[in-house]
Scaffold this active site. Sequence first.
Site, PDB file in Angstrom:
ATOM      1  N   ASP A  79      -0.988  -3.503  -1.111  1.00  0.00           N
ATOM      2  CA  ASP A  79       0.007  -2.717  -1.825  1.00  0.00           C
ATOM      3  C   ASP A  79      -0.356  -1.237  -1.683  1.00  0.00           C
ATOM      4  O   ASP A  79      -1.505  -0.893  -1.409  1.00  0.00           O
ATOM      5  CB  ASP A  79       0.063  -3.089  -3.313  1.00  0.00           C
ATOM      6  CG  ASP A  79       1.301  -2.520  -3.982  1.00  0.00           C
ATOM      7  OD1 ASP A  79       2.394  -3.088  -3.775  1.00  0.00           O
ATOM      8  OD2 ASP A  79       1.193  -1.510  -4.693  1.00  0.00           O
ATOM      9  N   GLN A  80       0.640  -0.390  -1.863  1.00  0.00           N
ATOM     10  CA  GLN A  80       0.414   1.043  -1.747  1.00  0.00           C
ATOM     11  C   GLN A  80       1.203   1.768  -2.830  1.00  0.00           C
ATOM     12  O   GLN A  80       2.353   1.425  -3.099  1.00  0.00           O
ATOM     13  CB  GLN A  80       0.848   1.548  -0.369  1.00  0.00           C
ATOM     14  CG  GLN A  80       0.536   3.018  -0.111  1.00  0.00           C
ATOM     15  CD  GLN A  80       0.961   3.433   1.288  1.00  0.00           C
ATOM     16  OE1 GLN A  80       2.136   3.401   1.624  1.00  0.00           O
ATOM     17  NE2 GLN A  80       0.001   3.822   2.108  1.00  0.00           N
TER      18      GLN A  80
END
Length: 202
Positions: A79-80
């Site tokens: 995830d970012q």
Amino acid sequence: MSIWRGKDPLILASQSRARQMLLANAGLRCDAIAADIDERAVQKASGLSAPGDIAGLLAREKALAVSSQMPGRFVVGADQTLALGSRLFSKPAGRTQAADQLRALASGTHELHSAVAVAQGGKILFADVGVARMTMRRLGDSEIEAYLDQAGEAVTTSVGAYQLEGLGVHLFERIEGDHFTILGLPLLQLLAFLRSENLLAV
């Protein structure tokens, strides 16, 4: 001979083409299975506010969600988050929101927090978060509109309305951080873990 030594291909708990390409280019056999989680609900329930903590939580939850369905397989979650000071950004809903995000980010330095986690049998074996600092150029309205015209619908697929590997590179004057972290997957850290598990030939 394949670099990947695992009995079954690695699973990426995402349909992200950028992440799939990073793994494929590194010679890793990979199946992509999207994690069925409500990311915003998970984030809200956690009470977390630090962008790195949020990215780490979501990466772990994605890996665990798919791992519970695929016992024995190594599952990678990622995830970012994008943060400008205390403000967190999500993917823009359309061109107007994309333009608003670019105006907010222009002339400043924001942070990308990219998290990776590996699960097997419903347990997290490894997790890490990388950070990159991105300084955007001063952008006038005409430049933003020209960029949006050229980038098209792609601006709605990435937080911050840009993809650095594409036309988004024109928006920046300075970048500090790992290339893979910027693209959404701390690949060097992931490869080091897989190597420690004797899953890579190199």
